[in-house]
Design an enzyme around this catalytic site. Structure first.
Site, PDB file in Angstrom:
ATOM      1  N   ASP A 138       0.820  -1.173  -0.052  1.00  0.00           N
ATOM      2  CA  ASP A 138       0.115   0.153  -0.023  1.00  0.00           C
ATOM      3  C   ASP A 138       0.964   1.160  -0.059  1.00  0.00           C
ATOM      4  O   ASP A 138       1.985   1.153  -0.120  1.00  0.00           O
ATOM      5  CB  ASP A 138      -1.020   0.031   1.048  1.00  0.00           C
ATOM      6  CG  ASP A 138      -0.354   0.008   2.752  1.00  0.00           C
ATOM      7  OD1 ASP A 138       1.060   0.311   2.679  1.00  0.00           O
ATOM      8  OD2 ASP A 138      -0.873  -0.375   3.571  1.00  0.00           O
ATOM      9  N   LEU A 139       0.314   2.437   0.217  1.00  0.00           N
ATOM     10  CA  LEU A 139       1.038   3.667   0.028  1.00  0.00           C
ATOM     11  C   LEU A 139       2.011   3.601   1.134  1.00  0.00           C
ATOM     12  O   LEU A 139       3.179   4.395   1.082  1.00  0.00           O
ATOM     13  CB  LEU A 139      -0.083   4.791   0.535  1.00  0.00           C
ATOM     14  CG  LEU A 139       0.607   6.190   0.135  1.00  0.00           C
ATOM     15  CD1 LEU A 139       1.227   6.273  -1.137  1.00  0.00           C
ATOM     16  CD2 LEU A 139      -0.501   7.360   0.460  1.00  0.00           C
TER      17      LEU A 139
END
Length: 136
Positions: A15-16
């Site tokens: 994810d980010l």
């Protein structure tokens, strides 16, 4: 017997924050289950031709520690219960000595009409080496 399946964490798995996105653990354990069934000698394409498929009925999951980009992780899969039409598969994701994720997945055998049906004897026998608790 425990089935071991190694995985490298790729950028697309994160994810980010650079951590493995939570849903990807479910993808990892799905692939490991498929590989364990294959290693047991169960041909799921042939099963489908017989009008039988495996389906996930239930998943209980615990996220313990994050995996990160480029980690080498391993999914460990066993069977601890085989019943008439279903079986449970405890699965763990490890990075070295660190347990990252664990789940208990209940699999049910469905017939061509989508109804639960008894696990055939040949498939039960193929899966037997992966569990010590094979029920009736």
């Amino acid at each position: 017997m425990t089935h071991l399946w190694p995985i490298r964490v790729y950028y697309e798995d994160t994810d980010l924050a650079g951590l493995v996105y939570y849903a990807n653990y479910l993808r990892f354990i799905e692939r490991a289950r498929s590989e364990m069934v294959r290693a047991a000698g169960v041909d799921q394409v042939e099963m489908k031709a017989r009008g039988l498929v495996f389906a996930v009925r239930r998943v209980e999951a615990d996220y313990l520690k994050p995996a990160r980009y480029d980690d080498q992780i391993e999914v460990r899969t066993t069977l601890d219960r085989v019943k008439g039409a279903s079986f449970d598969m405890p699965q763990e994701v490890w990075r070295g000595d660190d347990l990252l994720f664990r789940a208990r997945v209940t699999i049910v055998v469905l017939d061509a009409q989508g109804r639960a049906t008894r696990l055939p004897a040949d498939i039960r026998a193929a899966l037997a080496p992966f569990t010590a608790d094979v029920g009736p």
